[in-house]
Design a protein around this motif. Structure first.
Motif, PDB file in Angstrom:
ATOM      1  N   LEU A 175       0.820  -1.216   0.000  1.00 53.08           N
ATOM      2  CA  LEU A 175       0.000   0.000   0.000  1.00 53.08           C
ATOM      3  C   LEU A 175       0.850   1.261   0.000  1.00 53.08           C
ATOM      4  O   LEU A 175       0.546   2.229  -0.699  1.00 53.08           O
ATOM      5  CB  LEU A 175      -0.931  -0.022   1.213  1.00 53.08           C
ATOM      6  N   VAL A 176       1.945   1.254   0.789  1.00 52.59           N
ATOM      7  CA  VAL A 176       2.770   2.465   0.955  1.00 52.59           C
ATOM      8  C   VAL A 176       3.815   2.608  -0.150  1.00 52.59           C
ATOM      9  O   VAL A 176       4.226   3.719  -0.481  1.00 52.59           O
ATOM     10  CB  VAL A 176       3.449   2.460   2.345  1.00 52.59           C
ATOM     11  N   THR A 177       4.246   1.498  -0.753  1.00 51.71           N
ATOM     12  CA  THR A 177       5.330   1.551  -1.749  1.00 51.71           C
ATOM     13  C   THR A 177       4.973   2.428  -2.942  1.00 51.71           C
ATOM     14  O   THR A 177       5.793   3.247  -3.386  1.00 51.71           O
ATOM     15  CB  THR A 177       5.681   0.127  -2.230  1.00 51.71           C
ATOM     16  N   PHE A 178       3.773   2.277  -3.473  1.00 55.77           N
ATOM     17  CA  PHE A 178       3.385   3.065  -4.649  1.00 55.77           C
ATOM     18  C   PHE A 178       3.397   4.574  -4.362  1.00 55.77           C
ATOM     19  O   PHE A 178       3.981   5.354  -5.125  1.00 55.77           O
ATOM     20  CB  PHE A 178       2.011   2.615  -5.156  1.00 55.77           C
ATOM     21  N   PRO A 179       2.776   5.045  -3.266  1.00 56.68           N
ATOM     22  CA  PRO A 179       2.869   6.482  -2.943  1.00 56.68           C
ATOM     23  C   PRO A 179       4.308   6.932  -2.689  1.00 56.68           C
ATOM     24  O   PRO A 179       4.685   8.047  -3.073  1.00 56.68           O
ATOM     25  CB  PRO A 179       2.014   6.628  -1.682  1.00 56.68           C
ATOM     26  N   ALA A 180       5.136   6.066  -2.063  1.00 60.53           N
ATOM     27  CA  ALA A 180       6.527   6.437  -1.794  1.00 60.53           C
ATOM     28  C   ALA A 180       7.296   6.633  -3.106  1.00 60.53           C
ATOM     29  O   ALA A 180       8.070   7.584  -3.253  1.00 60.53           O
ATOM     30  CB  ALA A 180       7.203   5.362  -0.943  1.00 60.53           C
ATOM     31  N   GLU A 181       7.079   5.737  -4.059  1.00 62.32           N
ATOM     32  CA  GLU A 181       7.726   5.882  -5.363  1.00 62.32           C
ATOM     33  C   GLU A 181       7.210   7.118  -6.096  1.00 62.32           C
ATOM     34  O   GLU A 181       7.976   7.806  -6.780  1.00 62.32           O
ATOM     35  CB  GLU A 181       7.480   4.628  -6.201  1.00 62.32           C
ATOM     36  N   SER A 182       5.925   7.393  -5.946  1.00 62.72           N
ATOM     37  CA  SER A 182       5.353   8.591  -6.554  1.00 62.72           C
ATOM     38  C   SER A 182       6.011   9.847  -5.997  1.00 62.72           C
ATOM     39  O   SER A 182       6.335  10.782  -6.746  1.00 62.72           O
ATOM     40  CB  SER A 182       3.850   8.627  -6.302  1.00 62.72           C
ATOM     41  N   ILE A 183       6.231   9.862  -4.687  1.00 61.09           N
ATOM     42  CA  ILE A 183       6.895  11.012  -4.058  1.00 61.09           C
ATOM     43  C   ILE A 183       8.332  11.133  -4.560  1.00 61.09           C
ATOM     44  O   ILE A 183       8.825  12.230  -4.835  1.00 61.09           O
ATOM     45  CB  ILE A 183       6.868  10.871  -2.523  1.00 61.09           C
ATOM     46  N   PHE A 184       9.000   9.991  -4.703  1.00 63.34           N
ATOM     47  CA  PHE A 184      10.375  10.016  -5.210  1.00 63.34           C
ATOM     48  C   PHE A 184      10.442  10.675  -6.581  1.00 63.34           C
ATOM     49  O   PHE A 184      11.276  11.554  -6.822  1.00 63.34           O
ATOM     50  CB  PHE A 184      10.941   8.600  -5.291  1.00 63.34           C
ATOM     51  N   PHE A 185       9.582  10.252  -7.506  1.00 63.77           N
ATOM     52  CA  PHE A 185       9.613  10.823  -8.857  1.00 63.77           C
ATOM     53  C   PHE A 185       9.219  12.301  -8.851  1.00 63.77           C
ATOM     54  O   PHE A 185       9.748  13.093  -9.640  1.00 63.77           O
ATOM     55  CB  PHE A 185       8.706  10.034  -9.794  1.00 63.77           C
ATOM     56  N   SER A 186       8.302  12.674  -7.975  1.00 62.86           N
ATOM     57  CA  SER A 186       7.921  14.083  -7.856  1.00 62.86           C
ATOM     58  C   SER A 186       9.124  14.926  -7.454  1.00 62.86           C
ATOM     59  O   SER A 186       9.402  15.978  -8.035  1.00 62.86           O
ATOM     60  CB  SER A 186       6.797  14.243  -6.821  1.00 62.86           C
ATOM     61  N   VAL A 187       9.850  14.433  -6.448  1.00 63.12           N
ATOM     62  CA  VAL A 187      11.048  15.136  -5.982  1.00 63.12           C
ATOM     63  C   VAL A 187      12.131  15.119  -7.054  1.00 63.12           C
ATOM     64  O   VAL A 187      12.771  16.138  -7.339  1.00 63.12           O
ATOM     65  CB  VAL A 187      11.582  14.481  -4.691  1.00 63.12           C
ATOM     66  N   HIS A 188      12.313  13.961  -7.665  1.00 64.91           N
ATOM     67  CA  HIS A 188      13.400  13.767  -8.626  1.00 64.91           C
ATOM     68  C   HIS A 188      13.319  14.753  -9.787  1.00 64.91           C
ATOM     69  O   HIS A 188      14.310  15.434 -10.110  1.00 64.91           O
ATOM     70  CB  HIS A 188      13.354  12.332  -9.145  1.00 64.91           C
ATOM     71  N   TYR A 189      12.166  14.832 -10.428  1.00 63.95           N
ATOM     72  CA  TYR A 189      12.048  15.704 -11.599  1.00 63.95           C
ATOM     73  C   TYR A 189      12.121  17.185 -11.226  1.00 63.95           C
ATOM     74  O   TYR A 189      12.637  17.992 -12.000  1.00 63.95           O
ATOM     75  CB  TYR A 189      10.757  15.399 -12.360  1.00 63.95           C
ATOM     76  N   LEU A 190      11.617  17.524 -10.047  1.00 64.22           N
ATOM     77  CA  LEU A 190      11.707  18.920  -9.629  1.00 64.22           C
ATOM     78  C   LEU A 190      13.145  19.281  -9.261  1.00 64.22           C
ATOM     79  O   LEU A 190      13.614  20.390  -9.557  1.00 64.22           O
ATOM     80  CB  LEU A 190      10.771  19.174  -8.440  1.00 64.22           C
ATOM     81  N   VAL A 191      13.862  18.341  -8.657  1.00 64.18           N
ATOM     82  CA  VAL A 191      15.259  18.585  -8.271  1.00 64.18           C
ATOM     83  C   VAL A 191      16.143  18.776  -9.507  1.00 64.18           C
ATOM     84  O   VAL A 191      16.930  19.732  -9.581  1.00 64.18           O
ATOM     85  CB  VAL A 191      15.799  17.423  -7.408  1.00 64.18           C
ATOM     86  N   ILE A 192      16.032  17.861 -10.472  1.00 66.70           N
ATOM     87  CA  ILE A 192      16.899  18.002 -11.645  1.00 66.70           C
ATOM     88  C   ILE A 192      16.507  19.244 -12.458  1.00 66.70           C
ATOM     89  O   ILE A 192      17.350  19.810 -13.165  1.00 66.70           O
ATOM     90  CB  ILE A 192      16.895  16.734 -12.530  1.00 66.70           C
ATOM     91  N   TYR A 193      15.253  19.661 -12.360  1.00 65.83           N
ATOM     92  CA  TYR A 193      14.843  20.905 -13.024  1.00 65.83           C
ATOM     93  C   TYR A 193      15.549  22.092 -12.381  1.00 65.83           C
ATOM     94  O   TYR A 193      16.067  22.976 -13.071  1.00 65.83           O
ATOM     95  CB  TYR A 193      13.329  21.064 -12.930  1.00 65.83           C
ATOM     96  N   TYR A 194      15.615  22.125 -11.056  1.00 65.46           N
ATOM     97  CA  TYR A 194      16.251  23.236 -10.358  1.00 65.46           C
ATOM     98  C   TYR A 194      17.775  23.183 -10.464  1.00 65.46           C
ATOM     99  O   TYR A 194      18.430  24.224 -10.598  1.00 65.46           O
ATOM    100  CB  TYR A 194      15.835  23.239  -8.883  1.00 65.46           C
ATOM    101  N   LEU A 195      18.342  21.992 -10.396  1.00 65.66           N
ATOM    102  CA  LEU A 195      19.802  21.887 -10.388  1.00 65.66           C
ATOM    103  C   LEU A 195      20.412  21.922 -11.790  1.00 65.66           C
ATOM    104  O   LEU A 195      21.572  22.316 -11.950  1.00 65.66           O
ATOM    105  CB  LEU A 195      20.229  20.584  -9.699  1.00 65.66           C
ATOM    106  N   LEU A 196      19.647  21.512 -12.798  1.00 60.90           N
ATOM    107  CA  LEU A 196      20.179  21.439 -14.152  1.00 60.90           C
ATOM    108  C   LEU A 196      19.424  22.310 -15.139  1.00 60.90           C
ATOM    109  O   LEU A 196      19.695  22.244 -16.331  1.00 60.90           O
ATOM    110  CB  LEU A 196      20.149  19.982 -14.654  1.00 60.90           C
ATOM    111  N   GLN A 197      18.463  23.087 -14.691  1.00 63.82           N
ATOM    112  CA  GLN A 197      17.582  23.932 -15.521  1.00 63.82           C
ATOM    113  C   GLN A 197      17.955  23.828 -17.004  1.00 63.82           C
ATOM    114  O   GLN A 197      18.871  24.466 -17.473  1.00 63.82           O
ATOM    115  CB  GLN A 197      17.672  25.373 -15.056  1.00 63.82           C
ATOM    116  N   PRO A 198      17.253  22.962 -17.763  1.00 64.08           N
ATOM    117  CA  PRO A 198      17.717  22.612 -19.103  1.00 64.08           C
ATOM    118  C   PRO A 198      17.296  23.536 -20.231  1.00 64.08           C
ATOM    119  O   PRO A 198      17.785  23.391 -21.345  1.00 64.08           O
ATOM    120  CB  PRO A 198      17.080  21.235 -19.313  1.00 64.08           C
TER     121      PRO A 198
END
Length: 541
Positions: free
Chosen positions: A451-474
């Motif tokens: 039950l928790v794994t899917f939301p946890a992975e969703s949070i990871f991808f949410s953070v991941h794409y926002l982080v690389i957007y801020y750190l690597l602004q393409p």
């Protein structure tokens, strides 16, 4: 005397074409070298090692010339290997009730006509043609013929080498494997000559990238016939295919004369390259226009009136972009609901599915990472942020201060997490319930982990794409992706997620690791954004 004059003239022509080929190689190599240098300079740490003067350094360019040559070779032959292996060889072995050699020849035969229409090489408005013909004013006819011949040689060698190997493995007769490379080249020559005839008679645009209705419909029908007919156990007889192949070889030989004697290459390329630039500009304008149309200005903006600062800005952005933020999520959620219902019902309708479902949920939960990779909206969210918000505000210094960046990052992170959590929670609850129904006597902690794994992975991808957007602004001011490192990171993200499909780990172990990693990633991301983003979150040149 006349024979001597003809020989001299022919020798001069050969020397001229050899010179054109050499210049073409040098031009393409220079373009490839500069592309390699630019791509490397976009990668973190490496960009500090490579100076700006690298574009003109002779010694350093030797290394980059080797890399560019490697790129040319791999592009020439690896592409052919992948095409034959994936599009033909692997698919031909999947059909039941059809011999693989017959399916192999059938698919290759029809796909060759598709390639002859949409991948002529002669009418591809590539950047190197623009540099050579428009900027350097090279002889358009010589350039076209020499480079077209070079491309056809690569096609011939690729199909002769990899076609014979994979065709032989498939059981295709040796004589057919030998005919195929000549057939492929003949089909391309015939298609190119037909394009030149149509241009002369009707001023028909030969640009292979043009969205011609007849070409599109023909391509779709050929693809449907190539892959659909074998599923119905309908195959073009090998003898018929071979006869048509031989005919195409002869028409290709006859087409050479037209290609060599055509005298309007400069006109054709000038028009074609100009239209290509216009199409690119139109595509960019359409993208911006669609982005503007997605903005909704209505009474919902009043909701944000009780907010201040960045909270007001973010809520205003979310309210105005419901079309591109929430509507796709709702569609994905509906699909997820259908999948969940099917997962719950199937084990009770089909007894043999029950054991497989239990096995999948108890030992192959890493597949969930690949699923969440595809349904998360992180990439589209950050693109919308840039095009309709940051594109303008990044020109102000206050917007790039550490405290401001971190504050807005956290506000946006909450927003994107809310968006991605909807289908994730639906999948988590649905598959946890499925596991309970197919395996009611296992340790209850497994239900909670699923039950928790899917939301946890969703949070990871949410953070991941926002982080690389801020750190690597393409993006640059024209909304084009100019960061090589951003493309590397996104590609590696896909590779890792795809690789997880092959891994079998107990659900409890993988679930706890995914949950823990997501939490750690969130904390690390906030620290990195605060420390690094003020230097990297800016418009690219």
């Amino acid at each position: 005397m006349r024979d001597r004059h003809n020989i001299k003239k022919q020798t001069q022509r050969q020397n001229s074409m050899a010179k054109t080929l050499r210049i073409s190689f040098e031009l393409r190599n220079a373009y490839n070298v500069n592309s390699v240098i630019y791509a490397l300079k976009q990668i973190f740490l490496i960009k500090k090692i490579i100076p700006e003067s690298a574009y003109g350094m002779g010694n350093l360019k030797v290394l980059f010339n080797i890399l560019a040559l490697f790129k040319e070779i791999t592009g020439a032959f690896i592409g052919k290997l992948l095409y034959i292996a994936v599009m033909i060889f692997m698919v031909s072995g999947l059909y039941k009730g059809v011999e693989q050699p017959d399916a192999y020849i059938h698919i290759l035969f029809l796909l060759t006509f598709v390639g002859a229409m949409i991948n002529t090489y002669l009418f591809n408005p590539s950047r190197d043609k623009y540099y050579a013909i428009v900027l350097l004013r090279m002889n358009a006819k010589e350039y076209a013929i020499v480079n077209y011949g070079y491309e056809l040689i690569k096609v011939f060698v690729g199909f002769m080498l990899f076609g014979c190997i994979l065709g032989g493995v498939s059981g295709v007769p040796a004589y057919v494997n030998i005919i195929i490379p000549f057939f492929v080249v003949g089909a391309k020559l015939t298609s190119s000559a037909a394009g030149l005839y149509r241009y002369e008679k009707w001023q028909y645009d030969p640009n292979e990238n043009s969205a011609d209705k007849i070409k599109v419909i023909s391509t779709l029908l050929l693809l449907l016939a190539a892959y659909g007919l074998p599923a119905l156990k309908l195959i073009i007889p090998v003898q018929v295919s071979v006869v048509i192949m031989i005919v195409m070889i002869f028409t290709g030989i006859l087409s050479i004369r037209k290609i060599l004697t055509f005298d309007q290459y400069r006109t054709v390329y000038g028009k074609m390259l100009k239209e290509a630039d216009v199409q690119i500009e139109k595509a960019d304008n359409v993208k911006l226009e669609e982005s503007r149309k997605a903005i909704q200005i209505d009474d919902s903006d009043e909701i944000a009136c009780n907010k201040k600062g960045f909270e007001y800005l973010n809520l205003l952005f979310v309210n105005r972009h419901k079309k591109i933020l929430w509507k796709p999520v709702m569609r994905i959620s509906v699909i997820c609901l259908m999948v969940v219902i099917a997962a719950i019902v199937s084990p009770f309708m089909f007894s043999d599915v029950k054991a497989g479902t239990k096995e999948l949920l108890m030992k192959e939960l890493p597949i969930s990472l690949f699923i969440m990779y595809f349904i998360n909206r992180g990439a589209s969210f950050t693109q919308a942020l840039f095009m309709n918000c940051d594109h303008s505000l990044l020109t102000y210094t206050f917007y790039r201060k550490p405290n401001a960046i971190l504050e807005l990052f956290k506000i946006r992170l909450k927003g994107i997490i809310k968006i991605n959590l909807v289908p994730a929670v639906m999948l988590g609850c649905g598959f946890a319930m499925t596991l309970f129904l197919v395996a009611p006597h296992i340790n209850p902690i497994n239900y909670l982990v699923v039950l928790v794994t899917f939301p946890a992975e969703s949070i990871f991808f949410s953070v991941h794409y926002l982080v690389i957007y801020y750190l690597l602004q393409p993006y640059n001011a024209g909304t084009e992706i100019k960061s090589g490192m951003y493309q590397v990171v996104t590609a590696l993200t896909y590779v890792v997620c795809y690789a997880m499909i092959q891994i079998k780990i107990p659900t409890f172990v993988f679930g706890m690791a995914a949950i823990g990693f997501s939490m750690l990633y969130c904390v690390t991301a906030c620290v990195l954004v605060y420390k690094i983003a003020p230097k990297t979150f800016k418009l690219r040149a």
